[in-house]
Enzyme design. Structure first.
Site, PDB file in Angstrom:
ATOM      1  N   LYS A  20      11.998 -13.285 -13.737  1.00  0.00           N
ATOM      2  CA  LYS A  20      11.618 -12.095 -14.514  1.00  0.00           C
ATOM      3  C   LYS A  20      10.480 -12.435 -15.473  1.00  0.00           C
ATOM      4  O   LYS A  20       9.542 -11.678 -15.627  1.00  0.00           O
ATOM      5  CB  LYS A  20      12.807 -11.547 -15.328  1.00  0.00           C
ATOM      6  CG  LYS A  20      13.871 -10.850 -14.543  1.00  0.00           C
ATOM      7  CD  LYS A  20      13.551  -9.423 -14.166  1.00  0.00           C
ATOM      8  CE  LYS A  20      12.973  -9.280 -12.796  1.00  0.00           C
ATOM      9  NZ  LYS A  20      13.772  -9.465 -11.630  1.00  0.00           N
ATOM     10  N   CYS A  70       0.826  -1.211   0.000  1.00  0.00           N
ATOM     11  CA  CYS A  70       0.000   0.000   0.000  1.00  0.00           C
ATOM     12  C   CYS A  70       0.858   1.258   0.000  1.00  0.00           C
ATOM     13  O   CYS A  70       1.965   1.266   0.541  1.00  0.00           O
ATOM     14  CB  CYS A  70      -0.881   0.025   1.238  1.00  0.00           C
ATOM     15  SG  CYS A  70      -1.916  -1.424   1.377  1.00  0.00           S
ATOM     16  N   HIS A  89      16.761 -35.128 -12.820  1.00  0.00           N
ATOM     17  CA  HIS A  89      16.272 -35.670 -11.555  1.00  0.00           C
ATOM     18  C   HIS A  89      14.786 -35.394 -11.372  1.00  0.00           C
ATOM     19  O   HIS A  89      14.301 -35.372 -10.241  1.00  0.00           O
ATOM     20  CB  HIS A  89      17.090 -35.101 -10.389  1.00  0.00           C
ATOM     21  CG  HIS A  89      18.530 -35.475 -10.463  1.00  0.00           C
ATOM     22  ND1 HIS A  89      18.975 -36.760 -10.232  1.00  0.00           N
ATOM     23  CD2 HIS A  89      19.621 -34.759 -10.817  1.00  0.00           C
ATOM     24  CE1 HIS A  89      20.287 -36.813 -10.413  1.00  0.00           C
ATOM     25  NE2 HIS A  89      20.708 -35.602 -10.782  1.00  0.00           N
TER      26      HIS A  89
END
Ligand code: AGP
Length: 621
Positions: A494, A2, A513
């Site tokens: 990003k 905020c 894996h």
């Protein structure tokens, strides 16, 4: 999170509040509102969505709402949906407030208020504070006393700014954790905000309120008192170097792009700010308390979140390699709650561009209680981490407005490398000659970055071409080994943040894996494989995904034809990079992954600078 702006003075409060809130848009928000004193009554306009909705409300009013006192807010929803009803300011009787942070005991408070016969109108925790103030004022307390008494009933970190029609033309603000900063308007009056940026058009002499301060702003000026004792305290202003011009897009279509292009200068400025070049060690730091802490450390623990955590991870690789000092890297949100063992001799370093991230700050506070030395690495002077850590190193990236961190990441990894060089010289793990060579390579980076970012560079051209070929991709894996691994994590983050693509960053050796099960024709694998000691191993991993039909985007040296031939799309690093040590290629890779996400986001038409659901500084857990 905020944003708060409050204004009292001789200008139009509506204009000041809207302009101020615009400076806070970068923090992320989902609704906005302002409250104005008009003829001793408080008028509120609020709306879900963008600030433009509020501006429109004002435009549509036939008579302009003139006011010289008001408060405004951009909300990032925590308790209750992002609706107009939940937007701030909240009005309870004659009391109006805006709030930033979380009231942790809001459920208990709500129950008590309902028992007393009150009916909250919104789903927020914030509104409840208004009832507490109202009740105190009904018992005869002044606004300031009512705010102080009400605040003592709250648990959690938050700041509030309050007005009451019973005491017109007065704003009362409390800082309790979440930042609140104040300036005197040279034309008379006071501006209050949740960070310094809205204040810069008025003055660069900014007062950062301390935790537990209450400010009273009137047309005559301001007074700061301690919330608990009520005694007046003096708070000295801090002179900020940031200018209002730096807040401009400077001709770029987005702040993020501008900030990516500022990276060469960020390196130069940060080095100039922290390095004392008159010493034998080329990585000598200007004397300051943080240097002593580094000197005494037998072990480092780097604590951070998000992009800063990726910078810290790269720091671990560099610092351990160059100095031999053990480094742990911790996610702040995990570290703080798992009873971590911190050995004596450990220096805990909180890495945070904003200096306000709640989890990172909480770790530093916890360490202070345990008497563990703490250091902050932050981009914001006056931020909570900068003030609460035992010492701080500042990155000099200037204000970063785009929500996705770019230039601050660059500055953070630079500081990590400087720590590696500084400690490496001191620990004598490497010869002085090797350290001097590392430094000589490092100072070439700004020039190389500028060349890399030049319009017409092959790298830029290929990023754009590659992004064009991606339109129907269902997901992305960014893979890398060694120093490229943190960059792979950052590339994926990003892309998620601004292009909303499903993306994972993986250590290339880990693919087989488990995640390799996901690889098929719709998947894109972005491989970061510059010429370093890990390159051959990464290429072997690439063969494994190629065999399973993924589209492969390679990022590597311009003359690495073997790698290029394995890839469907190819982003070459500039050939000038061959002149620097492979250990520093992370600096060159960073803009590549940033621009890749940037152009992908532009292609998808997302809100690059203010991506959905994200906040610039995460001041809640
Ligand atoms: C970065 O692009 C993100 N917005 C986010 O991951 C950020 O790095 C994280 O919230 C930590 O922020 P800080 O550096 O201000 O502590």
């Amino acid at each position: 999170m905020c944003g708060i702006v409050g204004y009292i003075g001789s200008r139009s409060a509506a204009d000041v509040l809207i302009q101020g809130l615009k400076h806070l848009e970068y923090r992320g928000y989902d609704s906005a509102g302002i409250a104005l004193f008009i003829k001793n009554q408080i008028v509120i306009e609020k709306s879900e969505g963008r600030l433009g909705n509020i501006e429109k409300i004002f435009r549509d009013k036939r008579v302009p709402l003139y006011s010289s006192c008001g408060i405004g807010h951009t909300r990032w929803a925590t308790h209750g949906k992002p609706t107009t009803k939940n937007a701030h300011p909240h009005k309870t009787g004659h009391v109006v407030l805006v709030h930033n942070g979380i009231i942790e005991n809001y459920l208990e408070i709500k129950k008590e208020l309902i028992l007393k016969g009150h009916t909250p109108q919104s789903e927020t925790d914030s509104e409840l504070f208004g009832f507490l103030v109202l009740d105190e004022m009904e018992l005869g307390a002044s606004l300031v006393t009512a705010v102080r008494r009400s605040f003592s009933k709250l648990l959690g970190q938050c700041s509030v700014v309050v007005m009451s029609e019973r005491e017109p033309e007065k704003i009362v603000g409390v800082r309790n954790g979440s930042p609140l900063v104040v300036v005197r308007d040279p034309e008379g009056g006071v501006v209050i905000a949740s960070d310094a940026q809205p204040l810069l058009p008025f003055s660069r002499e900014v007062i950062f309120l301390e935790h537990g301060d209450l400010v009273i702003a009137t047309h005559e000026g301001m007074q700061v008192i301690e919330l608990e004792s009520g005694l007046e305290v003096e708070r000295k202003p801090l002179s900020l170097e940031w200018s209002i011009e730096q807040m401009d897009k400077g001709g770029f279509p987005h702040y993020m792009l501008k900030e990516i292009y500022e990276q060469p200068g960020v390196i130069t400025h940060t080095l100039n700010q922290i390095l004392d070049r008159n010493q034998k060690n080329p990585f000598s730091l200007f004397p300051q308390p943080g240097v002593n802490l580094l000197n005494q450390a037998q072990e480092l623990c780097l604590v951070a979140c998000g992009t800063s955590w990726h910078a810290a991870l790269l720091g671990k690789y560099w610092i351990e390699r160059w100095s031999g000092i053990p480094v742990n890297v911790e996610l702040a949100s995990e570290f703080r709650y798992r009873d971590p063992v911190v050995r004596s001799g450990t220096l805990v370093i909180g890495v945070s561009q904003s200096g306000e991230t709640a989890d990172t700050l909480a770790v530093l506070r916890e360490m202070r209680v345990r008497r563990v030395p703490t250091l902050g690495v932050s981009n914001v002077r006056g931020s909570s981490i900068a003030r609460e850590a035992d010492a701080v190193f500042f990155t000099s990236a200037g204000p970063e407005v785009g929500v996705a961190a770019t230039k601050t990441f660059m500055a953070q990894i630079l500081v990590m490398l400087v720590f590696a060089g500084y400690l490496g010289f001191k620990q004598k793990k490497k010869s002085n000659l090797e350290i001097a060579q590392l430094f000589n390579e490092l100072v070439k980076i700004p020039h190389l970055l500028s060349q890399e970012l030049e319009e017409g560079s092959e790298m830029l051209k290929q990023i754009r071409v590659t992004v064009q070929n991606l339109s129907h991709s269902k997901g992305f894996f960014f893979i890398g080994r060694g120093y490229s691994y943190p960059l792979a994590l950052e590339g994926a983050l990003k892309l998620k943040e601004i292009a909303y693509d499903y993306a994972e960053g993986y250590a290339a050796g880990e693919l087989k894996h488990g995640p390799i099960a996901m690889i098929d024709q719709g998947m894109v694998v972005v491989v970061l494989a510059p010429r370093d000691s890990w390159r051959d191993k990464t290429v072997s991993n690439l063969e494994e995904v190629k065999a399973r039909g993924a589209m492969i985007v390679g990022i590597g040296d311009s003359d690495d034809y073997d790698l290029k031939n394995l890839c469907d799309d190819w982003i070459p690093l500039p050939s000038e990079n061959r002149s620097i040590d492979a250990g520093l290629l992370s600096f060159i890779l960073a803009p590549v992954v940033q621009l890749f996400s940037y152009y992908r986001a532009v292609q998808k038409g997302t809100d690059v600078d203010k991506p959905r659901n994200l906040a610039k500084s995460v001041t809640v857990e």
